[in-house]
Motif scaffolding. Structure first.
Motif, PDB file in Angstrom:
ATOM      1  N   LEU A 150      54.544   0.786 -85.328  1.00  0.00           N
ATOM      2  CA  LEU A 150      55.207   0.352 -84.102  1.00  0.00           C
ATOM      3  C   LEU A 150      54.762   1.197 -82.920  1.00  0.00           C
ATOM      4  N   PHE A 151      54.639   2.502 -83.149  1.00  0.00           N
ATOM      5  CA  PHE A 151      54.182   3.396 -82.080  1.00  0.00           C
ATOM      6  C   PHE A 151      52.770   3.012 -81.634  1.00  0.00           C
ATOM      7  N   VAL A 183      53.903  13.315 -81.658  1.00  0.00           N
ATOM      8  CA  VAL A 183      54.002  11.897 -81.977  1.00  0.00           C
ATOM      9  C   VAL A 183      53.572  11.659 -83.423  1.00  0.00           C
ATOM     10  N   ASN A 184      54.101  10.610 -84.011  1.00  0.00           N
ATOM     11  CA  ASN A 184      53.744  10.206 -85.359  1.00  0.00           C
ATOM     12  C   ASN A 184      52.805   9.013 -85.284  1.00  0.00           C
ATOM     13  N   PRO A 236      44.253   6.419 -83.587  1.00  0.00           N
ATOM     14  CA  PRO A 236      44.083   6.200 -85.025  1.00  0.00           C
ATOM     15  C   PRO A 236      45.269   6.762 -85.825  1.00  0.00           C
ATOM     16  N   ASP A 237      45.382   6.336 -87.052  1.00  0.00           N
ATOM     17  CA  ASP A 237      46.434   6.806 -87.951  1.00  0.00           C
ATOM     18  C   ASP A 237      46.015   8.144 -88.545  1.00  0.00           C
ATOM     19  N   ILE A 238      46.496   9.235 -87.926  1.00  0.00           N
ATOM     20  CA  ILE A 238      46.142  10.585 -88.394  1.00  0.00           C
ATOM     21  C   ILE A 238      47.389  11.446 -88.598  1.00  0.00           C
ATOM     22  N   GLY A 239      48.535  10.786 -88.764  1.00  0.00           N
ATOM     23  CA  GLY A 239      49.770  11.515 -89.019  1.00  0.00           C
ATOM     24  C   GLY A 239      50.403  12.062 -87.755  1.00  0.00           C
ATOM     25  N   SER A 240      51.199  13.102 -87.926  1.00  0.00           N
ATOM     26  CA  SER A 240      51.876  13.715 -86.777  1.00  0.00           C
ATOM     27  C   SER A 240      50.917  14.639 -86.039  1.00  0.00           C
ATOM     28  N   VAL A 241      50.790  14.423 -84.743  1.00  0.00           N
ATOM     29  CA  VAL A 241      49.902  15.255 -83.924  1.00  0.00           C
ATOM     30  C   VAL A 241      50.612  15.609 -82.625  1.00  0.00           C
TER      31      VAL A 241
END
Length: 299
Positions: free
Chosen positions: A241-242, A235-236, A217-222
């Motif tokens: 794209l990622f 990872v971002n 999911p889109d949760i920022g940099s983790v």
């Protein structure tokens, strides 16, 4: 595999009840497909009688006694099943239910179904080594011992290497048996040792995955950590794209894994931790029974 002993006991009781309903209600499901295979077992030698199949003549005994004798076989009324279970570190992951807990549920359901058919049941736990091996026996007490071992086992290593277990089993189990491998098959799928095992035995692979492994999911940099190696990477997840590349790699790995199992002659099913497993498993084994019948296989 789970921390609370009371939770384990409650879960196993629930699974046994559910399995009873499954076996009796879905007559062409788990119990009446995989667990009703038939083989032929050597029973002895007797003197040849008119009408006997000449292909059954034991020529060594015939030559020694100077009159014809034949080999007799009896139909096996039960089977031997080994549950080959991955206990490596990656199994601890799960968005709602861990993969280890789901594997315990699936193993228990299939084992209870086997118990109802009076089959022999064994267990092999592996990480990057064989951690525990219990020879196959019959009976409820033996089954409960196997499930307790699976539920309370503390892994010696977080790593995974299915080949070590498959090599061990190929060298240790001479009698033709059915092996049910339960794993996420991440990051290492079985290698050549699978083909060696399939040459003599029936092998089924059950992959258990979690939705969070298939789509980030889109949760920022983790910071992600590999449960088996401890390796960490930043990872971002906000990068579209990622996320697309990650999803594509998951699909490609699943496709390659399925092709590999098919090529090796191993039946394969993928289950998710968030989904019910009883109906998919029943359909899987029912369809397998139909395919074996169409090809004239007795095992």
């Amino acid at each position: 595999m789970m921390e609370d002993p009371k939770d384990i006991i409650r879960q196993l009781r629930k699974i046994e009840l559910t399995t009873g309903i499954l076996v009796e209600g879905l007559q062409s499901g788990i119990h009446h497909s995989l667990f009703r295979g038939r083989g032929m077992e050597f029973d002895g030698i007797r003197e040849y009688m008119a009408g006997d199949d000449v292909r059954a003549i034991d020529w060594n005994v015939t030559a020694r006694l100077n009159r014809p004798f034949i080999k007799e076989y009896t139909e096996e009324r039960d089977q031997t099943f080994y549950f080959v279970v991955d206990v490596s570190g990656s199994g601890l992951f799960g968005s709602t239910v861990s993969k280890q807990k789901k594997i315990l549920e699936v193993t228990a359901s299939l084992a209870f179904a086997a118990l109802r058919n009076n089959d022999r049941i064994g267990l092999c736990l592996f990480s990057d080594r064989v951690e525990k091996f219990i020879p196959a026996k019959r009976g409820r007490r033996h089954l409960i011992s196997i499930l307790n071992t699976l539920a309370f086992h503390t892994p010696q290593s977080p790593g995974t290497d299915p080949d070590c277990a498959l090599r061990f089993l190929a060298n240790s189990i001479p009698r033709r048996s059915s092996f049910i491998i339960l794993s996420d098959f991440t990051p290492s799928p079985p290698g050549r040792s699978l083909g060696v095992l399939v040459h003599r035995h029936e092998v089924v692979a059950i992959r258990v995955t979690d939705p969070r492994e298939q789509e980030i999911p889109d949760i920022g940099s983790v910071e992600l950590e590999d449960a088996e190696t401890g390796e960490q990477v930043l990872v971002n997840t906000s990068d579209p794209l990622f996320r697309r590349r990650f999803a594509a790699s998951v699909i490609a790995y699943e496709r390659d894994l399925s092709r590999m199992f098919t090529k090796q002659g191993t039946r394969y099913i993928s289950l998710r931790t968030t989904d019910p497993y009883e109906i998919p498993l029943s359909r899987f084994f029912r369809d397998g029974k139909a395919r074996r019948a169409a090809h004239g296989r007795i095992f």
